[in-house]
Design a protein around this motif. Structure first.
Motif, PDB file in Angstrom:
ATOM      1  N   TYR A  29       0.811  -1.218   0.000  1.00 60.31           N
ATOM      2  CA  TYR A  29       0.000   0.000   0.000  1.00 60.31           C
ATOM      3  C   TYR A  29       0.845   1.269   0.000  1.00 60.31           C
ATOM      4  O   TYR A  29       0.313   2.358  -0.265  1.00 60.31           O
ATOM      5  CB  TYR A  29      -0.994   0.019   1.170  1.00 60.31           C
ATOM      6  CG  TYR A  29      -0.356   0.218   2.522  1.00 60.31           C
ATOM      7  CD1 TYR A  29      -0.017   1.489   2.985  1.00 60.31           C
ATOM      8  CD2 TYR A  29      -0.097  -0.862   3.348  1.00 60.31           C
ATOM      9  CE1 TYR A  29       0.572   1.665   4.221  1.00 60.31           C
ATOM     10  CE2 TYR A  29       0.496  -0.693   4.581  1.00 60.31           C
ATOM     11  CZ  TYR A  29       0.828   0.569   5.012  1.00 60.31           C
ATOM     12  OH  TYR A  29       1.425   0.733   6.229  1.00 60.31           O
ATOM     13  N   ARG A  33      -2.332   1.917  -4.642  1.00 59.13           N
ATOM     14  CA  ARG A  33      -3.614   2.020  -3.938  1.00 59.13           C
ATOM     15  C   ARG A  33      -4.413   0.759  -4.256  1.00 59.13           C
ATOM     16  O   ARG A  33      -4.867   0.589  -5.390  1.00 59.13           O
ATOM     17  CB  ARG A  33      -4.358   3.276  -4.365  1.00 59.13           C
ATOM     18  CG  ARG A  33      -3.624   4.559  -3.952  1.00 59.13           C
ATOM     19  CD  ARG A  33      -4.317   5.818  -4.440  1.00 59.13           C
ATOM     20  NE  ARG A  33      -5.709   5.904  -4.074  1.00 59.13           N
ATOM     21  CZ  ARG A  33      -6.168   6.343  -2.896  1.00 59.13           C
ATOM     22  NH1 ARG A  33      -5.327   6.741  -1.978  1.00 59.13           N
ATOM     23  NH2 ARG A  33      -7.467   6.380  -2.650  1.00 59.13           N
ATOM     24  N   GLU A  35      -7.335  -0.198  -3.706  1.00 59.48           N
ATOM     25  CA  GLU A  35      -8.693   0.005  -4.211  1.00 59.48           C
ATOM     26  C   GLU A  35      -8.716   0.359  -5.692  1.00 59.48           C
ATOM     27  O   GLU A  35      -9.767   0.304  -6.331  1.00 59.48           O
ATOM     28  CB  GLU A  35      -9.439   1.053  -3.373  1.00 59.48           C
ATOM     29  CG  GLU A  35      -8.893   2.452  -3.475  1.00 59.48           C
ATOM     30  CD  GLU A  35      -7.765   2.772  -2.494  1.00 59.48           C
ATOM     31  OE1 GLU A  35      -7.556   3.969  -2.245  1.00 59.48           O
ATOM     32  OE2 GLU A  35      -7.103   1.845  -1.984  1.00 59.48           O
ATOM     33  N   GLU A  36      -7.561   0.700  -6.264  1.00 52.78           N
ATOM     34  CA  GLU A  36      -7.475   0.957  -7.701  1.00 52.78           C
ATOM     35  C   GLU A  36      -7.034  -0.286  -8.472  1.00 52.78           C
ATOM     36  O   GLU A  36      -7.126  -0.326  -9.697  1.00 52.78           O
ATOM     37  CB  GLU A  36      -6.512   2.114  -7.968  1.00 52.78           C
ATOM     38  CG  GLU A  36      -7.015   3.445  -7.430  1.00 52.78           C
ATOM     39  CD  GLU A  36      -6.001   4.566  -7.560  1.00 52.78           C
ATOM     40  OE1 GLU A  36      -4.873   4.324  -8.043  1.00 52.78           O
ATOM     41  OE2 GLU A  36      -6.340   5.698  -7.166  1.00 52.78           O
ATOM     42  N   ASP A  46     -10.853  -6.301   6.768  1.00 53.83           N
ATOM     43  CA  ASP A  46     -10.057  -5.095   6.997  1.00 53.83           C
ATOM     44  C   ASP A  46      -9.575  -5.092   8.438  1.00 53.83           C
ATOM     45  O   ASP A  46     -10.322  -4.737   9.347  1.00 53.83           O
ATOM     46  CB  ASP A  46     -10.901  -3.867   6.690  1.00 53.83           C
ATOM     47  CG  ASP A  46     -10.142  -2.571   6.847  1.00 53.83           C
ATOM     48  OD1 ASP A  46      -8.944  -2.596   7.188  1.00 53.83           O
ATOM     49  OD2 ASP A  46     -10.754  -1.515   6.625  1.00 53.83           O
ATOM     50  N   GLY A  52     -10.594   5.335   6.945  1.00 52.85           N
ATOM     51  CA  GLY A  52     -10.270   5.057   5.546  1.00 52.85           C
ATOM     52  C   GLY A  52     -10.843   3.760   5.013  1.00 52.85           C
ATOM     53  O   GLY A  52     -10.633   3.408   3.855  1.00 52.85           O
ATOM     54  N   SER A  53     -11.575   3.066   5.825  1.00 54.51           N
ATOM     55  CA  SER A  53     -12.063   1.735   5.474  1.00 54.51           C
ATOM     56  C   SER A  53     -13.039   1.737   4.297  1.00 54.51           C
ATOM     57  O   SER A  53     -13.103   0.771   3.543  1.00 54.51           O
ATOM     58  CB  SER A  53     -12.724   1.111   6.703  1.00 54.51           C
ATOM     59  OG  SER A  53     -12.735  -0.278   6.607  1.00 54.51           O
ATOM     60  N   ARG A  55     -12.895   3.059   1.529  1.00 55.19           N
ATOM     61  CA  ARG A  55     -12.281   3.009   0.193  1.00 55.19           C
ATOM     62  C   ARG A  55     -12.320   1.612  -0.408  1.00 55.19           C
ATOM     63  O   ARG A  55     -12.241   1.451  -1.613  1.00 55.19           O
ATOM     64  CB  ARG A  55     -10.852   3.538   0.252  1.00 55.19           C
ATOM     65  CG  ARG A  55      -9.905   2.651   1.029  1.00 55.19           C
ATOM     66  CD  ARG A  55      -8.558   3.316   1.204  1.00 55.19           C
ATOM     67  NE  ARG A  55      -7.693   2.464   1.997  1.00 55.19           N
ATOM     68  CZ  ARG A  55      -6.405   2.374   1.812  1.00 55.19           C
ATOM     69  NH1 ARG A  55      -5.803   3.093   0.881  1.00 55.19           N
ATOM     70  NH2 ARG A  55      -5.688   1.582   2.572  1.00 55.19           N
ATOM     71  N   HIS A  58     -15.548  -0.303  -3.025  1.00 58.69           N
ATOM     72  CA  HIS A  58     -15.596  -0.414  -4.484  1.00 58.69           C
ATOM     73  C   HIS A  58     -14.789  -1.604  -5.014  1.00 58.69           C
ATOM     74  O   HIS A  58     -14.833  -1.874  -6.206  1.00 58.69           O
ATOM     75  CB  HIS A  58     -15.144   0.892  -5.130  1.00 58.69           C
ATOM     76  CG  HIS A  58     -16.092   2.019  -4.840  1.00 58.69           C
ATOM     77  ND1 HIS A  58     -17.239   2.233  -5.567  1.00 58.69           N
ATOM     78  CD2 HIS A  58     -16.092   2.947  -3.869  1.00 58.69           C
ATOM     79  CE1 HIS A  58     -17.889   3.254  -5.067  1.00 58.69           C
ATOM     80  NE2 HIS A  58     -17.218   3.714  -4.036  1.00 58.69           N
ATOM     81  N   THR A  59     -14.078  -2.298  -4.136  1.00 59.45           N
ATOM     82  CA  THR A  59     -13.376  -3.510  -4.574  1.00 59.45           C
ATOM     83  C   THR A  59     -14.310  -4.716  -4.554  1.00 59.45           C
ATOM     84  O   THR A  59     -14.024  -5.736  -5.164  1.00 59.45           O
ATOM     85  CB  THR A  59     -12.150  -3.821  -3.686  1.00 59.45           C
ATOM     86  OG1 THR A  59     -12.591  -4.171  -2.374  1.00 59.45           O
ATOM     87  CG2 THR A  59     -11.196  -2.648  -3.619  1.00 59.45           C
TER      88      THR A  59
END
Length: 144
Positions: A29, A33, A35-36, A46, A52-53, A55, A58-59
């Motif tokens: 990380y 990123r 998540e990208e 997690d 920040g969780s 993010r 979207h995965t």
């Protein structure tokens, strides 16, 4: 064990440790990123959680779930729109599950990594170790 493909996310210092535990893919990380890079997963565990969780939502694929250890704020409208769920887990005593876990541990299918061990009298030092972070495994307190 159940055929899951596991993607581990941590700093690069933990790559060998997580690969040894069985991760199929590793994402540093500090360089990328996650998540990208990741899409359409069934489950996000997690272990950091907090603000920040979100993010990682979207995965997930539709019907997927996210389990943050330390809950953050999640927008119920967003999770509904994405068709995902966010839940926190609580430990509950279950004899059958504990027996199965014992068999998995005995067979080496599941391994427990121990970061450090402290006598119960040194619990303060154990908390200090935890506060320093970057733990690889569990911190164990022993009782004489």
């Amino acid at each position: 064990w159940k055929g899951a493909r596991v993607i581990a996310v941590a700093s690069g210092a933990h790559e060998a440790f997580l690969s040894d535990l069985g991760a199929d893919q590793f994402i540093d990380y500090t360089k990328s990123r996650p998540e990208e890079l990741v899409r359409d997963v069934d489950l996000v565990l997690d272990t950091v959680g907090g603000p920040g969780s979100g993010r990682f939502l979207h995965t997930l694929k539709r019907g997927g779930s996210q389990f943050p250890v330390f809950p953050g704020d999640f927008d119920e409208e967003e999770t509904a729109k994405l068709g995902v769920t966010v839940s926190t887990a609580q430990v509950r005593s279950n004899g059958a599950q504990l027996a199965e876990l014992g068999r998995l541990l005995d067979a080496g299918t599941v391994r427990v990594a121990i970061d450090s061990t402290f006598a119960l009298a040194d619990a303060r030092a154990a908390h200090e170790r935890a506060a320093r972070g970057h733990i690889q495994g569990k911190i164990v307190l022993t009782v004489a």
